[in-house]
Write a protein that holds these residues in place. Structure first.
Motif: not given
Lengths: 126, 131
Positions: A44-46, A48-52, A55, A58, B44, B55, B59, B124, B127-129, B131
């Motif tokens: 999730i660290a990898i 979660a941040g890539g957008g809707y 996510a 994934w 989430w 979402f 976020q 996190a 990689t731009g996570g 969250g």
């Protein structure tokens, strides 16, 4: 004069062979969570941040969906076993304790089911 | 069967606080924190299933400074409970009860928890996570 055997006196009062089940299941779920939590935390660290869309893609992949469902089932199973012990240790009033333990078990099922259904709807919803 | 007047073992405040007992209490505390933190995972996932607007809101909340603060301590509690749980599994196998071993395995659990927390947040944030 009591003619009952010691076994007859003890029956219904003891563990009835189930005394270690709670303990054992806590360990079995712990072993499953050891792997699932490590995987999930880093995934999730990898991801979660890539957008809707990213996510959703994934979570929707079969391996992720399957592993997250296993994680949710094991996590809430483990959580309600642990919280049960905490409540049994610290809540003195037996009626309140029983109500709290039942509430925890109901909530664990509801939350796990909510999470699992969310994963399934993402996986099957395209 | 009367059970009210039986002798009780000394309660927590009778004992001198120790490294090992402190870690034991932290294990239980972290377990409760993890249960509460898992609600954030459910939130989430449900928001991800509910559509783009929900979402983005999730976020934004989880990625805000208070959100990241809560997530950071959730991850620390999670990794501590995980590492110290491994310690418990060794005890369940009957190993590691010697005083200095128990002391040092406790240090290892804390070090492991801090290390994993730092690594997962580096992953996190790089990689731009977030969250």
């Amino acid at each position: 004069m009591n003619l009952r055997t010691p076994v007859k006196e003890a029956r219904g009062l003891g563990s009835a062979k189930g005394g270690t089940h709670h303990w054992l299941m806590q360990r079995v779920s712990a072993i499953a969570l050891l792997l699932l939590v490590l995987w999930f935390a880093f995934s999730i660290a990898i991801n979660a941040g890539g957008g809707y869309e990213a996510a959703r893609a994934w979570i929707a992949s079969p391996i992720t969906a399957g592993a997250v469902i296993l994680l949710l089932a094991a996590a809430f199973y483990h959580a309600q076993l642990g919280l049960q012990v905490v409540l049994e240790d610290y809540v003195g009033n037996k009626a309140v304790q029983l109500a709290a333990v039942i509430a925890v078990k109901f909530l664990a099922v509801i939350l796990a089911l909510t999470g699992i259904l969310a994963v399934l709807s993402i996986a099957f919803g395209g | 069967m009367p059970t009210d007047n039986r002798p009780l073992s000394p309660h927590l405040q009778i004992y001198r606080p120790q490294w090992t007992s402190g870690l034991s209490i932290c294990h239980r505390l972290a377990g409760v924190v993890n249960t509460i933190g898992s609600l954030l995972v459910i939130y989430w996932l449900v928001s991800l299933a509910s559509g783009p607007a929900a979402f983005e809101r999730a976020q934004a909340i989880l990625g805000s400074w208070p959100g990241l603060f809560v997530l950071f301590f959730f991850s620390l509690a999670l990794f501590y409970h995980l590492c110290n749980g491994v310690r418990h599994l060794f005890w369940d196998a009957g190993k590691g009860f010697e005083l200095d071993t128990a002391w040092r395995s406790g240090q290892a659990a804390v070090a492991g928890a801090v290390g994993l927390t730092v690594i997962v947040w580096i992953v996190a944030l790089t990689t731009g996570g977030g969250g």
